[in-house]
Design an enzyme around this catalytic site. Sequence first.
Site, PDB file in Angstrom:
ATOM      1  N   TYR A  11      11.833 -63.068  -5.097  1.00 43.64           N
ATOM      2  CA  TYR A  11      10.617 -63.379  -5.777  1.00 43.64           C
ATOM      3  C   TYR A  11       9.375 -63.795  -4.959  1.00 43.64           C
ATOM      4  O   TYR A  11       8.405 -63.288  -4.999  1.00 43.64           O
ATOM      5  CB  TYR A  11      11.076 -64.705  -6.891  1.00 43.64           C
ATOM      6  CG  TYR A  11       9.827 -65.179  -7.234  1.00 43.64           C
ATOM      7  CD1 TYR A  11       8.909 -64.430  -8.144  1.00 43.64           C
ATOM      8  CD2 TYR A  11       9.649 -66.742  -7.502  1.00 43.64           C
ATOM      9  CE1 TYR A  11       7.747 -64.898  -8.697  1.00 43.64           C
ATOM     10  CE2 TYR A  11       8.665 -67.383  -8.187  1.00 43.64           C
ATOM     11  CZ  TYR A  11       7.732 -66.456  -8.832  1.00 43.64           C
ATOM     12  OH  TYR A  11       6.425 -67.116  -9.389  1.00 43.64           O
ATOM     13  N   ASN A  32      20.246 -59.562   1.035  1.00 47.17           N
ATOM     14  CA  ASN A  32      21.482 -59.217   0.622  1.00 47.17           C
ATOM     15  C   ASN A  32      21.696 -58.688  -0.949  1.00 47.17           C
ATOM     16  O   ASN A  32      22.593 -58.371  -1.522  1.00 47.17           O
ATOM     17  CB  ASN A  32      22.548 -60.242   0.879  1.00 47.17           C
ATOM     18  CG  ASN A  32      22.417 -61.255   0.270  1.00 47.17           C
ATOM     19  OD1 ASN A  32      21.435 -61.631  -0.710  1.00 47.17           O
ATOM     20  ND2 ASN A  32      23.187 -62.646   0.455  1.00 47.17           N
ATOM     21  N   ASN A  35      20.310 -62.150  -5.494  1.00 49.16           N
ATOM     22  CA  ASN A  35      19.724 -62.613  -6.621  1.00 49.16           C
ATOM     23  C   ASN A  35      18.152 -62.080  -6.381  1.00 49.16           C
ATOM     24  O   ASN A  35      17.069 -62.675  -6.806  1.00 49.16           O
ATOM     25  CB  ASN A  35      19.353 -64.246  -6.676  1.00 49.16           C
ATOM     26  CG  ASN A  35      18.796 -64.579  -7.986  1.00 49.16           C
ATOM     27  OD1 ASN A  35      19.022 -63.958  -8.890  1.00 49.16           O
ATOM     28  ND2 ASN A  35      18.017 -65.761  -8.055  1.00 49.16           N
ATOM     29  N   ASP A  58      23.806 -59.067   4.890  1.00 48.34           N
ATOM     30  CA  ASP A  58      23.520 -60.296   4.785  1.00 48.34           C
ATOM     31  C   ASP A  58      23.141 -60.971   6.442  1.00 48.34           C
ATOM     32  O   ASP A  58      23.422 -60.356   7.475  1.00 48.34           O
ATOM     33  CB  ASP A  58      25.012 -60.968   4.879  1.00 48.34           C
ATOM     34  CG  ASP A  58      25.064 -62.458   4.265  1.00 48.34           C
ATOM     35  OD1 ASP A  58      24.685 -63.354   4.935  1.00 48.34           O
ATOM     36  OD2 ASP A  58      25.228 -62.656   3.092  1.00 48.34           O
ATOM     37  N   SER A 124      11.462 -77.131   1.186  1.00 42.99           N
ATOM     38  CA  SER A 124      11.287 -77.382  -0.091  1.00 42.99           C
ATOM     39  C   SER A 124      10.675 -78.781  -0.217  1.00 42.99           C
ATOM     40  O   SER A 124      10.892 -79.712   0.401  1.00 42.99           O
ATOM     41  CB  SER A 124      12.615 -77.354  -0.653  1.00 42.99           C
ATOM     42  OG  SER A 124      12.459 -77.634  -1.954  1.00 42.99           O
ATOM     43  N   TYR A 148      21.028 -78.587  -2.749  1.00 41.68           N
ATOM     44  CA  TYR A 148      19.978 -77.674  -2.091  1.00 41.68           C
ATOM     45  C   TYR A 148      19.253 -78.362  -1.201  1.00 41.68           C
ATOM     46  O   TYR A 148      18.749 -77.915  -0.027  1.00 41.68           O
ATOM     47  CB  TYR A 148      19.525 -77.187  -3.367  1.00 41.68           C
ATOM     48  CG  TYR A 148      18.219 -76.406  -3.075  1.00 41.68           C
ATOM     49  CD1 TYR A 148      18.097 -75.034  -2.396  1.00 41.68           C
ATOM     50  CD2 TYR A 148      16.870 -76.820  -3.488  1.00 41.68           C
ATOM     51  CE1 TYR A 148      17.021 -74.580  -2.001  1.00 41.68           C
ATOM     52  CE2 TYR A 148      15.644 -76.247  -3.035  1.00 41.68           C
ATOM     53  CZ  TYR A 148      15.781 -75.052  -2.227  1.00 41.68           C
ATOM     54  OH  TYR A 148      14.747 -74.486  -1.838  1.00 41.68           O
ATOM     55  N   LYS A 152      17.948 -77.892   2.879  1.00 44.21           N
ATOM     56  CA  LYS A 152      16.443 -77.893   3.423  1.00 44.21           C
ATOM     57  C   LYS A 152      16.294 -78.903   4.601  1.00 44.21           C
ATOM     58  O   LYS A 152      15.644 -78.673   5.577  1.00 44.21           O
ATOM     59  CB  LYS A 152      15.486 -77.776   2.507  1.00 44.21           C
ATOM     60  CG  LYS A 152      15.612 -76.637   1.520  1.00 44.21           C
ATOM     61  CD  LYS A 152      15.505 -75.099   2.297  1.00 44.21           C
ATOM     62  CE  LYS A 152      15.601 -74.052   1.445  1.00 44.21           C
ATOM     63  NZ  LYS A 152      15.131 -72.645   2.115  1.00 44.21           N
ATOM     64  N   ASN A 197      17.073 -70.464 -13.636  1.00 48.85           N
ATOM     65  CA  ASN A 197      17.201 -71.727 -13.247  1.00 48.85           C
ATOM     66  C   ASN A 197      15.909 -72.556 -13.216  1.00 48.85           C
ATOM     67  O   ASN A 197      16.052 -73.637 -13.329  1.00 48.85           O
ATOM     68  CB  ASN A 197      17.880 -71.586 -11.721  1.00 48.85           C
ATOM     69  CG  ASN A 197      19.150 -71.128 -11.719  1.00 48.85           C
ATOM     70  OD1 ASN A 197      20.267 -71.694 -12.407  1.00 48.85           O
ATOM     71  ND2 ASN A 197      19.276 -70.425 -10.879  1.00 48.85           N
ATOM     72  N   ASN A 198      15.020 -71.736 -13.094  1.00 53.12           N
ATOM     73  CA  ASN A 198      13.607 -72.524 -13.353  1.00 53.12           C
ATOM     74  C   ASN A 198      12.841 -72.357 -14.517  1.00 53.12           C
ATOM     75  O   ASN A 198      13.223 -71.450 -15.385  1.00 53.12           O
ATOM     76  CB  ASN A 198      12.787 -71.786 -12.164  1.00 53.12           C
ATOM     77  CG  ASN A 198      13.370 -71.955 -10.809  1.00 53.12           C
ATOM     78  OD1 ASN A 198      13.754 -72.907 -10.559  1.00 53.12           O
ATOM     79  ND2 ASN A 198      13.368 -71.075 -10.079  1.00 53.12           N
ATOM     80  N   GLY A 293      20.493 -84.800 -10.391  1.00 50.44           N
ATOM     81  CA  GLY A 293      19.658 -84.237  -9.054  1.00 50.44           C
ATOM     82  C   GLY A 293      18.295 -84.339  -9.628  1.00 50.44           C
ATOM     83  O   GLY A 293      17.462 -83.927  -8.671  1.00 50.44           O
TER      84      GLY A 293
END
Length: 339
Positions: A11, A32, A35, A58, A124, A148, A152, A197-198, A293
Amino acid sequence: MNVLLTGGAGYIGSHVAVELLENGHDVVALDNLHNSDVEAVNRVKRITGRDLPCYVGDGTDPELLDEIFTEHRIDAVVHCAGLKAVGESTERPLLYYRNNLDLLMTLCEAMDAHGVRSLVFSSSATVYGDPGRVPITEDAPLSATNPYGATKLFGERVLADLAAASPDWRIISLRYFNPIGAHPSGLIGESPNGVPNNLFPYIAQVAAGRREKVLVYGDDYDTPDGTGVRDYLHVVDLARGHLAAIEHLADAYGARAYNLGGGQGTSVLEAIAAFERACGKEIPRQVVARRPGDIAVCYADPAAANRELGWKTTFTLDDACADTWRWQSANPDGFTDRA
Protein backbone atom coordinates in the site's frame (compact mmCIF):
# COMPACT_ATOMS: atom_id res chain seq x y z
CA MET A 1 19.15 8.37 -8.04
CA ASN A 2 18.68 4.59 -8.26
CA VAL A 3 16.52 3.55 -5.29
CA LEU A 4 15.80 0.09 -3.89
CA LEU A 5 12.27 0.13 -2.48
CA THR A 6 11.47 -2.77 -0.17
CA GLY A 7 7.76 -3.50 0.17
CA GLY A 8 7.35 -1.83 -3.20
CA ALA A 9 4.16 -3.72 -4.09
CA GLY A 10 2.44 -2.77 -0.84
CA TYR A 11 0.00 0.00 0.00
CA ILE A 12 2.57 2.58 1.05
CA GLY A 13 5.39 1.27 -1.13
CA SER A 14 3.40 1.51 -4.36
CA HIS A 15 2.54 5.15 -3.67
CA VAL A 16 6.17 5.90 -2.80
CA ALA A 17 7.18 4.30 -6.10
CA VAL A 18 4.85 6.65 -8.00
CA GLU A 19 6.32 9.75 -6.36
CA LEU A 20 9.93 8.65 -6.89
CA LEU A 21 9.37 7.70 -10.53
CA GLU A 22 7.42 10.84 -11.36
CA ASN A 23 10.25 12.93 -9.92
CA GLY A 24 13.01 11.42 -12.04
CA HIS A 25 14.37 8.67 -9.80
CA ASP A 26 14.84 5.07 -10.92
CA VAL A 27 13.25 2.45 -8.68
CA VAL A 28 13.81 -1.26 -8.13
CA ALA A 29 11.12 -2.93 -6.01
CA LEU A 30 11.45 -5.92 -3.70
CA ASP A 31 8.40 -7.59 -2.15
CA ASN A 32 7.50 -11.04 -0.86
CA LEU A 33 3.79 -10.45 -1.64
CA HIS A 34 2.76 -11.52 1.88
CA ASN A 35 0.22 -8.70 2.15
CA SER A 36 0.59 -7.06 -1.25
CA ASP A 37 0.08 -7.79 -4.91
CA VAL A 38 2.28 -7.62 -8.00
CA GLU A 39 -0.67 -5.99 -9.79
CA ALA A 40 0.13 -2.84 -7.80
CA VAL A 41 3.50 -2.70 -9.56
CA ASN A 42 1.81 -3.05 -12.95
CA ARG A 43 -0.50 -0.17 -12.10
CA VAL A 44 2.37 2.01 -10.91
CA LYS A 45 3.82 1.52 -14.39
CA ARG A 46 0.49 2.62 -15.90
CA ILE A 47 0.32 5.73 -13.74
CA THR A 48 3.90 6.83 -14.35
CA GLY A 49 4.60 5.45 -17.83
CA ARG A 50 7.93 4.17 -16.50
CA ASP A 51 9.49 0.78 -15.90
CA LEU A 52 9.63 -0.67 -12.39
CA PRO A 53 11.64 -3.88 -12.04
CA CYS A 54 10.20 -5.97 -9.20
CA TYR A 55 11.93 -8.84 -7.46
CA VAL A 56 9.56 -11.25 -5.74
CA GLY A 57 11.36 -12.58 -2.70
CA ASP A 58 12.16 -11.98 0.94
CA GLY A 59 14.35 -9.18 2.23
CA THR A 60 15.85 -11.56 4.76
CA ASP A 61 17.55 -13.46 1.90
CA PRO A 62 21.14 -12.12 1.70
CA GLU A 63 21.80 -13.81 -1.65
CA LEU A 64 18.82 -12.09 -3.23
CA LEU A 65 19.89 -8.74 -1.82
CA ASP A 66 23.42 -9.28 -3.12
CA GLU A 67 21.98 -9.98 -6.58
CA ILE A 68 19.90 -6.78 -6.54
CA PHE A 69 22.73 -4.55 -5.34
CA THR A 70 25.14 -6.09 -7.86
CA GLU A 71 22.83 -5.80 -10.86
CA HIS A 72 21.40 -2.34 -10.24
CA ARG A 73 24.12 -0.16 -8.65
CA ILE A 74 21.76 1.09 -5.95
CA ASP A 75 22.36 4.59 -4.55
CA ALA A 76 19.84 4.61 -1.69
CA VAL A 77 17.22 2.41 -0.04
CA VAL A 78 13.67 3.15 1.11
CA HIS A 79 12.70 0.37 3.52
CA CYS A 80 8.91 -0.03 3.67
CA ALA A 81 8.76 -3.82 4.04
CA GLY A 82 7.54 -5.42 7.25
CA LEU A 83 4.58 -6.72 9.20
CA LYS A 84 2.43 -3.87 10.46
CA ALA A 85 -0.75 -4.97 12.30
CA VAL A 86 -0.80 -3.84 15.94
CA GLY A 87 -3.44 -6.38 16.98
CA GLU A 88 -1.70 -9.30 15.29
CA SER A 89 1.59 -8.30 16.87
CA THR A 90 0.12 -8.71 20.36
CA GLU A 91 -1.04 -12.22 19.39
CA ARG A 92 2.14 -13.27 17.55
CA PRO A 93 4.99 -11.24 19.04
CA LEU A 94 7.79 -13.63 18.06
CA LEU A 95 6.73 -13.43 14.41
CA TYR A 96 6.95 -9.64 14.50
CA TYR A 97 10.29 -9.45 16.29
CA ARG A 98 11.86 -12.09 14.05
CA ASN A 99 10.51 -10.69 10.77
CA ASN A 100 10.83 -6.94 11.21
CA LEU A 101 14.21 -6.87 12.93
CA ASP A 102 15.74 -9.57 10.73
CA LEU A 103 14.59 -7.64 7.64
CA LEU A 104 16.26 -4.45 8.81
CA MET A 105 19.55 -5.98 9.91
CA THR A 106 19.93 -8.18 6.83
CA LEU A 107 19.22 -5.18 4.63
CA CYS A 108 21.76 -2.98 6.44
CA GLU A 109 24.41 -5.70 6.18
CA ALA A 110 23.83 -5.94 2.43
CA MET A 111 23.92 -2.18 2.06
CA ASP A 112 27.17 -1.96 4.00
CA ALA A 113 28.76 -4.73 1.92
CA HIS A 114 27.95 -2.82 -1.27
CA GLY A 115 28.93 0.61 0.01
CA VAL A 116 25.36 1.93 0.04
CA ARG A 117 24.83 3.97 3.19
CA SER A 118 21.77 6.12 2.46
CA LEU A 119 18.54 4.82 3.98
CA VAL A 120 14.98 6.02 4.57
CA PHE A 121 13.33 3.80 7.18
CA SER A 122 9.58 3.40 7.63
CA SER A 123 9.10 3.90 11.34
CA SER A 124 5.86 4.65 13.16
CA ALA A 125 4.18 6.91 15.67
CA THR A 126 3.85 3.80 17.83
CA VAL A 127 7.42 4.50 19.02
CA TYR A 128 5.87 7.15 21.29
CA GLY A 129 3.77 4.59 23.15
CA ASP A 130 1.01 6.30 25.12
CA PRO A 131 2.17 9.92 24.76
CA GLY A 132 2.16 12.17 27.78
CA ARG A 133 1.20 15.18 25.69
CA VAL A 134 -0.03 16.05 22.21
CA PRO A 135 0.82 17.16 19.63
CA ILE A 136 3.85 14.88 19.72
CA THR A 137 7.28 16.25 18.84
CA GLU A 138 10.29 14.13 17.90
CA ASP A 139 11.95 14.73 21.26
CA ALA A 140 9.04 13.16 23.18
CA PRO A 141 9.92 10.12 25.33
CA LEU A 142 10.05 6.88 23.34
CA SER A 143 8.35 3.67 24.41
CA ALA A 144 5.98 1.10 22.92
CA THR A 145 2.68 -0.42 24.02
CA ASN A 146 2.71 -3.34 21.55
CA PRO A 147 5.27 -5.59 19.81
CA TYR A 148 4.81 -3.90 16.42
CA GLY A 149 5.74 -0.55 17.94
CA ALA A 150 8.65 -2.17 19.75
CA THR A 151 10.08 -3.46 16.47
CA LYS A 152 10.05 0.08 15.11
CA LEU A 153 11.58 1.47 18.31
CA PHE A 154 14.32 -1.18 18.30
CA GLY A 155 14.82 -0.60 14.59
CA GLU A 156 15.49 3.08 15.18
CA ARG A 157 17.94 2.15 17.94
CA VAL A 158 19.79 -0.22 15.60
CA LEU A 159 20.08 2.53 13.02
CA ALA A 160 21.23 5.13 15.55
CA ASP A 161 23.95 2.78 16.77
CA LEU A 162 24.96 1.99 13.18
CA ALA A 163 25.27 5.68 12.34
CA ALA A 164 27.27 6.32 15.50
CA ALA A 165 29.69 3.52 14.64
CA SER A 166 30.00 4.48 10.95
CA PRO A 167 29.70 8.25 10.42
CA ASP A 168 29.31 7.95 6.65
CA TRP A 169 25.77 6.54 7.04
CA ARG A 170 22.88 8.86 6.23
CA ILE A 171 19.64 7.62 7.78
CA ILE A 172 16.21 9.21 8.07
CA SER A 173 13.47 7.43 10.02
CA LEU A 174 9.97 8.59 9.14
CA ARG A 175 7.52 8.18 12.00
CA TYR A 176 4.22 7.62 10.22
CA PHE A 177 1.00 8.52 11.88
CA ASN A 178 -2.09 7.01 10.16
CA PRO A 179 -1.96 6.74 6.35
CA ILE A 180 -5.33 6.67 4.58
CA GLY A 181 -6.69 7.33 1.10
CA ALA A 182 -5.61 6.10 -2.31
CA HIS A 183 -4.01 7.46 -5.45
CA PRO A 184 -6.44 9.95 -7.08
CA SER A 185 -6.37 7.86 -10.27
CA GLY A 186 -8.19 5.07 -8.44
CA LEU A 187 -5.62 2.58 -9.74
CA ILE A 188 -3.76 1.84 -6.49
CA GLY A 189 -4.92 1.81 -2.90
CA GLU A 190 -5.04 -0.33 0.21
CA SER A 191 -5.93 -3.93 -0.63
CA PRO A 192 -5.66 -5.99 2.57
CA ASN A 193 -5.78 -9.75 2.70
CA GLY A 194 -8.72 -11.00 4.75
CA VAL A 195 -10.22 -8.76 7.41
CA PRO A 196 -8.67 -5.27 7.29
CA ASN A 197 -6.55 -4.32 10.28
CA ASN A 198 -6.95 -0.58 9.75
CA LEU A 199 -10.03 1.58 10.17
CA PHE A 200 -10.47 3.15 6.74
CA PRO A 201 -10.33 0.04 4.53
CA TYR A 202 -12.80 -1.54 6.95
CA ILE A 203 -15.14 1.45 6.65
CA ALA A 204 -14.81 1.30 2.86
CA GLN A 205 -15.71 -2.39 2.77
CA VAL A 206 -18.76 -1.76 4.95
CA ALA A 207 -19.83 1.07 2.64
CA ALA A 208 -19.41 -1.28 -0.33
CA GLY A 209 -21.53 -3.96 1.33
CA ARG A 210 -18.67 -6.43 1.80
CA ARG A 211 -18.95 -6.25 5.60
CA GLU A 212 -21.91 -5.72 7.86
CA LYS A 213 -20.72 -2.93 10.15
CA VAL A 214 -17.72 -1.06 11.46
CA LEU A 215 -16.47 -2.23 14.84
CA VAL A 216 -15.62 0.74 17.06
CA TYR A 217 -13.08 -0.48 19.60
CA GLY A 218 -14.04 1.40 22.75
CA ASP A 219 -16.14 4.51 23.37
CA ASP A 220 -14.93 5.18 26.91
CA TYR A 221 -11.60 6.87 26.21
CA ASP A 222 -10.91 10.33 27.62
CA THR A 223 -11.68 12.04 24.31
CA PRO A 224 -14.53 14.36 23.24
CA ASP A 225 -16.74 11.54 21.92
CA GLY A 226 -15.13 8.65 23.80
CA THR A 227 -13.52 7.05 20.75
CA GLY A 228 -9.84 6.91 19.91
CA VAL A 229 -8.27 9.95 18.25
CA ARG A 230 -5.63 9.59 15.55
CA ASP A 231 -3.73 11.72 13.06
CA TYR A 232 -4.83 10.64 9.58
CA LEU A 233 -2.84 11.72 6.53
CA HIS A 234 -3.33 11.01 2.85
CA VAL A 235 -1.05 8.26 1.57
CA VAL A 236 0.11 10.50 -1.30
CA ASP A 237 1.24 13.10 1.23
CA LEU A 238 3.04 10.32 3.09
CA ALA A 239 4.69 9.13 -0.11
CA ARG A 240 5.88 12.65 -0.84
CA GLY A 241 7.48 12.65 2.59
CA HIS A 242 9.68 9.77 1.41
CA LEU A 243 10.58 11.73 -1.71
CA ALA A 244 11.53 14.73 0.44
CA ALA A 245 13.62 12.49 2.70
CA ILE A 246 15.47 10.86 -0.22
CA GLU A 247 16.30 14.26 -1.67
CA HIS A 248 17.48 15.47 1.74
CA LEU A 249 19.84 12.55 2.39
CA ALA A 250 22.84 14.23 0.75
CA ASP A 251 23.04 16.57 3.74
CA ALA A 252 21.79 14.15 6.40
CA TYR A 253 24.85 12.42 7.89
CA GLY A 254 23.95 10.43 10.99
CA ALA A 255 20.51 9.18 12.00
CA ARG A 256 17.52 11.52 12.23
CA ALA A 257 13.80 11.02 12.75
CA TYR A 258 10.83 13.04 11.53
CA ASN A 259 7.10 12.90 12.19
CA LEU A 260 4.89 12.57 9.13
CA GLY A 261 1.40 13.56 10.18
CA GLY A 262 -1.26 16.15 9.56
CA GLY A 263 -0.95 17.76 12.97
CA GLN A 264 -4.52 17.30 14.15
CA GLY A 265 -6.58 14.53 15.68
CA THR A 266 -9.71 12.88 14.30
CA SER A 267 -11.85 10.49 16.32
CA VAL A 268 -13.22 7.19 15.01
CA LEU A 269 -16.74 8.62 14.89
CA GLU A 270 -15.53 11.73 13.06
CA ALA A 271 -13.74 9.48 10.56
CA ILE A 272 -16.91 7.48 9.93
CA ALA A 273 -18.89 10.70 9.44
CA ALA A 274 -16.33 11.95 6.91
CA PHE A 275 -16.60 8.72 4.95
CA GLU A 276 -20.38 8.96 5.00
CA ARG A 277 -20.04 12.34 3.29
CA ALA A 278 -17.81 10.79 0.62
CA CYS A 279 -19.98 7.78 -0.18
CA GLY A 280 -23.39 9.38 0.44
CA LYS A 281 -24.69 6.64 2.69
CA GLU A 282 -24.90 5.76 6.36
CA ILE A 283 -22.16 3.50 7.73
CA PRO A 284 -23.47 0.96 10.29
CA ARG A 285 -21.26 0.66 13.37
CA GLN A 286 -21.12 -1.23 16.67
CA VAL A 287 -19.12 -0.35 19.77
CA VAL A 288 -17.10 -3.26 21.15
CA ALA A 289 -14.37 -3.63 23.79
CA ARG A 290 -11.04 -1.85 23.45
CA ARG A 291 -8.21 -3.67 21.66
CA PRO A 292 -5.02 -4.57 23.55
CA GLY A 293 -2.23 -2.08 22.79
CA ASP A 294 -4.51 0.77 21.66
CA ILE A 295 -4.18 4.24 23.19
CA ALA A 296 -6.59 7.16 23.50
CA VAL A 297 -5.00 10.04 21.60
CA CYS A 298 -2.09 10.32 19.17
CA TYR A 299 -1.37 13.14 16.75
CA ALA A 300 1.76 14.78 15.42
CA ASP A 301 3.61 18.01 15.51
CA PRO A 302 5.07 17.90 11.97
CA ALA A 303 6.99 21.19 12.26
CA ALA A 304 10.44 19.58 11.93
CA ALA A 305 9.54 17.86 8.65
CA ASN A 306 7.91 21.08 7.43
CA ARG A 307 11.02 23.07 8.25
CA GLU A 308 13.90 20.70 7.47
CA LEU A 309 12.51 18.49 4.71
CA GLY A 310 10.30 21.13 3.09
CA TRP A 311 7.36 18.74 3.42
CA LYS A 312 3.76 19.45 4.38
CA THR A 313 0.39 17.84 3.84
CA THR A 314 -1.81 19.05 1.00
CA PHE A 315 -4.81 16.69 1.12
CA THR A 316 -7.73 16.96 3.56
CA LEU A 317 -9.58 14.20 5.40
CA ASP A 318 -12.46 14.60 2.94
CA ASP A 319 -10.01 14.26 0.02
CA ALA A 320 -8.72 11.02 1.50
CA CYS A 321 -12.23 9.66 2.01
CA ALA A 322 -13.21 10.55 -1.57
CA ASP A 323 -10.09 8.88 -2.97
CA THR A 324 -10.63 5.78 -0.80
CA TRP A 325 -14.22 5.50 -2.02
CA ARG A 326 -13.12 5.93 -5.65
CA TRP A 327 -10.56 3.15 -5.20
CA GLN A 328 -13.03 0.87 -3.39
CA SER A 329 -15.78 1.46 -5.96
CA ALA A 330 -13.48 0.74 -8.91
CA ASN A 331 -11.80 -2.21 -7.19
CA PRO A 332 -14.45 -3.84 -4.98
CA ASP A 333 -12.26 -6.89 -4.34
CA GLY A 334 -8.99 -4.96 -4.22
CA PHE A 335 -6.35 -6.35 -6.53
CA THR A 336 -7.97 -9.45 -7.96
CA ASP A 337 -4.74 -10.83 -9.46
CA ARG A 338 -3.60 -12.31 -6.17
CA ALA A 339 -0.20 -13.99 -6.31
